[in-house]
Design an enzyme around this catalytic site. Structure first.
Site, PDB file in Angstrom:
ATOM      1  N   HIS A 145      51.727  35.031  28.719  1.00  0.00           N
ATOM      2  CA  HIS A 145      50.687  34.944  29.342  1.00  0.00           C
ATOM      3  C   HIS A 145      50.706  33.585  30.139  1.00  0.00           C
ATOM      4  CE1 HIS A 145      46.693  33.776  28.800  1.00  0.00           C
ATOM      5  NE2 HIS A 145      46.720  32.609  28.619  1.00  0.00           N
TER       6      HIS A 145
ATOM      7  N   HIS B  82      41.655  40.474  37.965  1.00  0.00           N
ATOM      8  CA  HIS B  82      41.122  40.657  39.219  1.00  0.00           C
ATOM      9  C   HIS B  82      40.013  39.315  40.268  1.00  0.00           C
ATOM     10  CE1 HIS B  82      43.590  44.251  40.091  1.00  0.00           C
ATOM     11  NE2 HIS B  82      43.676  43.633  41.467  1.00  0.00           N
TER      12      HIS B  82
END
Lengths: 601, 285
Positions: free
Chosen positions: A232, A385
Site C-alpha cells: 500500500h 489506472h
C-alpha cells in the site's frame, strides 16, 4: 523560489545527466509497459488474440512491474535528485556515488526484466509470470526476486544520498527552514524506508530462500501480509512525486504561487505517518485475519483521505490565484484565464482532476464490507489506472515537457503534439477506466486472460458487456497512441536544436511561506517515531496472529513454479509436492494435474 | 500556523465526511450484519485436506432448518463440487479451502467473494431467496489456466430440492424357478422427512412405491419378480427416485452359460446408455 536565471543543465550539469538517465530509464519502461497494455486490452476483450492465453500472464507481469515499479520509481529518483539540488542550491556530494545507486537500480531491473521476459521463451528456464504481487505459493525464478531486491536497495542508497546532501546543507545553514521540495523528499523517503522493510523481509527471509530450495515451506498469509505492508505505501511512493509537482510546479505554470507552504508540510507529514499502517485493507477478504485488524486498517485508510482533501484545496486555490494574476475574474470565470494551451499545465490539471475521481472509487475500495462487491474485480483496475495510471503517469509526462528542455538545453518539440498527447490520455483513460469500473460492478474479474466463461454471462444493468469492451479497446488504443506521441516529443526534443532562451530553473513561490509553519512540522525525528509507533500498533498483533496460526515458515509446498521446464521429471517431482492429495482417490484432482501438465508443456 | 478561513471550513467538512464514511461501514458491520471473512476457522494443512472429513468429500450438507453447509475445494483450475446445488430460501455457509495456491471463491453478481488461501478455511454465510443459477469464478491469478477456473451454483426451487441418494443391490444371474429380487436403498441427506416415489422396472414389470424417509436416514425397498415370468435370457432393470437412477441387466438362465454370457454382455453393454450411467454412479461414490 529564488528567481534563478539559468536552466538546470547550466546550474548542475553533472546532476542533469543523472536525472536525464533516470528519466530515460523511466520512459523505456513506459514504452514497453504501454505496448503490453495495448496487447492486453485487445486480448481480454477478444478483439485480437495473437498470444497464447497462458502468455497473457507473462505480458501482465511485465506490464505491472515495468509501469508501477520501473517507470514510476526511475522517474521519482530523477525528480527527487532535481528537487534536492534545486531547492538546496547544492550539488550531490559525489556524482560517482550517485551513478552507483542508479547503476544498481538498472542492474536490478534488468535482472527482473530478463526473468520476466524469459516467460515467453521455453528454452530459458528462469521465468517469473507471478505478477507484480508474487503471492506465494506461486513461485518465480530466484533471479526475479534478486533483481527486485537489488532495485529496492538502489533506492535506499539514493535516499541516503539525498539525506546526506540535506545534512551537509543543514550544517551550513543551521537556522533555515527545510525548503519545501527537500522536506517532501525527506518525508517520502522515510516513509519508503519503513514501508520497504515489509517486502525486504518477505523476500529475503522467506520467498528467496524458498525459491532457491534452501527451505521447502512457506506461510502464504504471512508473505502476503508482508507484501501489502509495502504494497500500500508503495502507491504513495508513486504519488508523492506527483503531489510534489502539483504543489511546487502547477501553481507556477498556472501563473501564481502556492497557496500554503505549511499545509503542504502537514500533508506530507500525514502521508509519512499514515501510509504504512493501512496495508491490511488489501486483505479485507483474507481468511485468517481477525475482523478487528481489518477495522483498524479501514479507519486508518479513511483518515488518509484527509491529506488528499487538503491537497485538492491547495491545488485548486493555487490555480485560482494563478488565474486571477492572469486577469481571470468571476466565481468560475477564472477557469478560462488558465493557460490551457500549455501541455505542462493542462496535463497536470487533468491528472489532478482524474485523481480526484479515483479518490471516490478508492473510498469504495476502502469501505471494508462494501469491498466484497468490488474486490479483485475490474473495478480495482479502473481505480488504479486513474491513480497511478493518470494522477501519477500523466503528471510525470506533463512535467517532462518542462524538464526535458531544462535537462538537455534543447527546445521542446513540439508543444502542439504535447498538448494533443495529454488530451488523448485524458480521453482514452476516461473511456477505459469508466468501462473498467462498470465492468467490475458486474463481477468481471481482474487479472484474467479470458473473462468469458462457459457456464454463465455477466449481466449488465445498463449497456452491455460488448459496449464496455468497445470502450476499453478504444480507450486502450488511444492511451497507446498517447504514449507513442509522448515518446516522439521526448525524442524529438533531444534530437532538436538548442534553445538559448530557456527559462530559469525555478519552482513556485508561496503565498503563505515556511515562516508560517510551526517548527514542529520540521521535526522529522518526531514524525518518524510516531510513524513507527503506528506501524507497530497496526501490525504487531496481526503478524503474531498469522505466525501463530500458520507457523513462521508455514507448511511444505513446492510452490507452483511458473518457470517453464522441459524436463518431465521436474514436472513430476513438482506435482508430487504440489498436489500431495493426488495420490488419494479423487479423480478430479488427477484431471487437474493433467490439465496443468498440458499447459506447462 | 496561518490557515485560511475557507481552508478551515474545508478541513472540517473533510473530517465530517471521513467520520461519516467510517460510520457507514460500521453500520454495515453492526446494523446490517455484514461480517468479514475472519480467523474463526481452524487452520488446515493443505497437504492433508484429503484426511479432513469436510474436504475429502466436497459436498453440500444440511445442518439445520433451511441451513446448509457447502464444503468447497478451490484448486488449479476447478472448484469441487461443481455444480453446488442448494434449495431456495436457504442459508448456506460456504467453507472453502485450497490445496495448492491462492484462489478466490466469488459468486458472480453477488457480494459473496473471498480469498482462498492454502492453510486457511474461508467461511461465509449467504442467503439464497430465489431459484436461479450463478457463476462461480476464481478472481485471484492462480496460474496459466486461471481463466478456465469456473464453477456453478444452482439454486433449486424448494419443492424440487432433495438430497436423495440411491444405491441398488441386484443379482447378475438368477436361475429359473427362483425370484429376481432387487433391493434399493434410498438415503435422505436432508434433516426433514422426505416423501417421494420410487419406481422400478424389471423386464416388463413396473413397480411404484411411495415412501417417506426420515431425516438423515435411509429406507430399503425390495422389488421382486419370479424368474419364470421373465423367461430365459437377459432382462434390463432400473430404479428411479427423484433425480437419481440406477440400472443394469439380470440374466435368467442356467448356470452353465453364466460366465460366458456375462462376458458377452459386458462387452456388448460397453456402448449402451445403461453402462454410462453406471460409470457415473461409480464416480459419485
Amino acid at each position: 523560489m529564488t528567481s534563478n536565471e539559468t536552466p538546470y543543465l547550466e546550474q548542475f550539469p553533472g546532476e542533469a545527466k543523472l536525472v536525464k538517465a533516470a528519466f530515460w530509464s523511466s520512459f523505456i519502461s513506459l514504452a514497453i509497459g504501454a505496448l503490453f497494455g495495448v496487447i492486453q486490452v485487445l486480448h481480454r476483450t477478444d478483439v485480437l488474440r495473437f498470444i497464447d492465453s497462458a502468455d497473457y500472464y507473462t505480458v501482465l507481469t511485465i506490464h505491472g512491474v515495468l509501469l508501477v515499479i520501473s517507470f514510476t520509481i526511475f522517474f521519482l529518483v530523477g525528480l527527487f535528485t532535481w528537487a534536492i539540488t534545486t531547492s538546496l542550491d547544492r550539488p550531490l556530494p559525489s556524482l560517482r556515488f550517485s551513478w552507483g545507486w542508479y547503476g544498481m537500480m538498472v542492474a536490478g531491473m534488468l535482472a527482473s526484466a530478463f526473468s520476466m521476459f524469459a516467460g515467453f521463451i521455453d528454452s530459458i528456464d528462469v521465468s517469473a509470470s507471478v505478477l507484480f504481487t508474487f503471492y506465494a505459493p506461486l513461485q518465480a525464478h530466484p533471479l526475479y526476486y534478486i533483481g527486485l531486491v537489488t532495485f529496492v536497495v538502489g533506492t535506499w542508497v539514493a535516499g541516503f544520498d539525498w539525506i546526506r546532501t540535506w545534512w551537509g546543507w543543514k550544517q551550513d545553514n543551521p537556522d533555515e527552514r527545510i525548503p519545501l521540495p527537500t522536506f517532501m523528499v525527506l518525508t517520502t523517503m522515510i516513509m519508503w524506508y519503513i514501508a520497504t522493510l515489509g517486502v525486504a523481509v518477505a523476500l529475503l527471509a522467506f520467498i528467496l530462500p524458498w525459491s532457491l530450495g534452501l527451505v521447502d515451506s512457506i506461510n502464504p498469509t504471512l508473505t502476503r501480509t508482508l507484501f501489502w505492508f509495502f504494497g500500500h505505501p508503495v502507491v504513495y511512493f508513486w504519488l508523492m512525486p506527483a503531489y510534489m509537482m502539483w504543489y511546487i510546479m502547477l501553481p507556477k505554470v498556472a501563473g501564481g504561487k502556492l497557496f500554503s507552504d505549511p499545509l503542504a508540510r502537514v500533508v506530507f507529514v500525514l502521508f509519512l505517518v499514515l501510509s504504512v499502517p493501512t496495508g491490511i485493507h488489501h486483505q479485507y477478504l483474507d481468511p485468517g485475519i481477525a475482523e478487528g485488524f481489518k477495522f483498524i486498517a479501514m479507519t486508518n485508510t479513511m483518515f488518509l483521505l484527509l491529506p488528499s482533501f487538503l491537497t485538492a484545496f491547495t491545488v485548486v486555490a493555487s490555480m485560482e490565484h494563478g488565474a486571477r494574476q492572469r486577469g481571470g475574474t468571476g466565481y468560475l470565470g477564472w477557469l478560462k484565464a488558465l493557460p490551457w494551451r500549455d501541455p505542462v499545465f493542462t496535463g497536470m490539471a487533468l491528472a489532478g482532476m482524474m485523481f480526484a475521481a479515483a479518490g471516490f472509487s478508492g473510498m469504495i475500495n476502502a469501505g471494508m464490507n462494501i469491498n466484497y462487491l468490488v474486490h479483485n474485480t475490474f473495478w480495482v483496475v479502473g481505480h488504479f489506472h486513474l491513480t497511478v495510471g493518470t494522477g501519477v503517469a500523466l503528471t510525470f509526462m506533463a512535467v517532462s515537457y518542462w524538464f526535458m528542455p531544462q535537462l538537455t538545453g534543447k527546445r521542446l518539440w513540439n508543444r502542439t503534439v504535447a498538448l494533443v498527447q495529454v488530451l488523448l490520455w485524458f480521453v482514452g483513460m476516461t473511456l477505459m477506466s469508466n468501462a473498467m469500473h462498470r465492468g467490475g460492478l458486474l463481477g468481471i474479474p481482474r487479472r484474467t486472460a479470458e473473462p468469458q466463461y462457459d457456464g454463465f454471462e455477466f449481466e449488465a444493468g445498463v449497456g452491455s458487456v460488448a459496449e464496455l469492451d468497445a470502450q476499453i479497446v478504444i480507450g486502450g488504443i488511444l492511451l497507446g497512441l498517447s504514449t507513442a506521441l509522448f515518446l516522439a516529443v521526448m525524442i524529438g526534443t533531444v534530437l532538436g536544436p538548442r534553445d538559448d532562451s530557456l527559462p530559469g530553473n525555478n519552482y513556485a513561490e508561496t503565498l503563505s511561506g515556511p515562516e508560517d509553519a510551526p517548527l514542529v512540522l520540521d521535526n522529522l525525528k518526531l514524525w518518524t517515531i510516531i510513524a513507527i509507533i503506528l506501524v507497530i500498533f497496526a501490525y504487531t498483533l496481526p503478524l503474531l496472529s498469522i505466525i501463530s496460526r500458520g507457523g513462521l515458515f508455514g507448511f511444505e509446498t513446492g510452490g507452483l513454479p511458473l518457470s517453464i521446464s522441459l524436463l518431465g521429471s521436474t514436472i513430476a517431482a513438482t506435482f508430487g509436492e504440489l498436489l500431495p492429495a493426488a495420490g488419494s482417490v479423487t479423480a478430479p484432482l488427477e484431471t487437474a494435474a493433467t490439465t496443468l501438465t498440458g499447459i506447462v508443456r | 500556523m496561518n490557515i485560511h478561513t475557507y481552508e478551515k471550513l474545508w478541513l472540517i467538512g473533510a473530517m465530517l465526511l471521513i467520520v461519516g464514511f467510517i460510520a457507514t461501514i460500521t453500520y454495515g458491520s453492526v446494523g446490517l450484519g455484514i461480517a468479514m471473512i475472519d480467523d474463526s476457522e481452524e487452520t488446515i494443512d493443505p497437504s492433508d485436506i484429503s484426511d479432513d472429513d469436510r474436504f475429502s468429500d466436497p459436498r453440500v450438507e444440511q445442518v439445520g432448518d433451511n441451513e446448509y453447509e457447502a464444503y468447497v475445494v478451490a484448486q488449479t483450475f476447478i472448484f469441487r463440487p461443481d455444480p453446488i446445488e442448494i434449495p431456495e430460501n436457504s442459508e448456506v455457509t460456504f467453507q472453502v479451502t485450497s490445496p495448492d495456491v491462492i484462489h478466490s471463491f466469488s459468486i458472480v453478481g453477488t457480494n459473496v467473494n473471498t480469498m482462498v488461501i492454502p492453510g486457511e478455511v474461508s467461511s461465509m454465510t449467504a442467503e439464497f431467496d430465489e431459484p436461479g443459477e450463478y457463476g462461480v469464478i476464481c478472481n485471484e491469478y492462480c496460474g496459466t489456466g486461471h481463466h478456465d477456473m469456473e464453477g456453478k451454483i444452482v439454486v433449486v426451487p424448494e419443492e424440487e430440492f432433495d438430497m436423495t441418494e440411491l444405491s441398488v443391490d441386484a443379482p447378475d444371474q438368477v436361475d429359473l424357478g427362483e425370484e429376481v429380487s432387487i433391493t434399493a436403498t434410498v438415503t435422505n441427506g436432508q434433516l426433514e422427512d422426505h416423501e417421494t416415489t420410487v419406481t422400478a422396472e424389471i423386464g416388463n414389470e413396473t413397480f411404484e412405491e411411495d415412501v417417506t424417509i426420515a431425516g438423515d436416514d435411509s429406507e430399503e425397498l425390495t422389488f421382486a419378480v419370479d424368474a419364470d415370468d421373465l423367461g430365459e435370457g437377459d432382462h434390463d432393470w432400473s430404479v428411479d427416485v427423484d433425480d437419481e437412477s440406477e440400472s443394469g441387466t439380470v440374466t435368467v438362465g442356467d448356470d452353465a452359460d453364466e460366465d460366458e454370457e456375462e462376458t458377452d454382455d459386458e462387452d456388448a453393454a460397453e456402448e449402451t446408455d445403461d453402462d454410462t450411467e453406471q460409470t457415473e454412479e461409480n464416480d459419485d461414490e
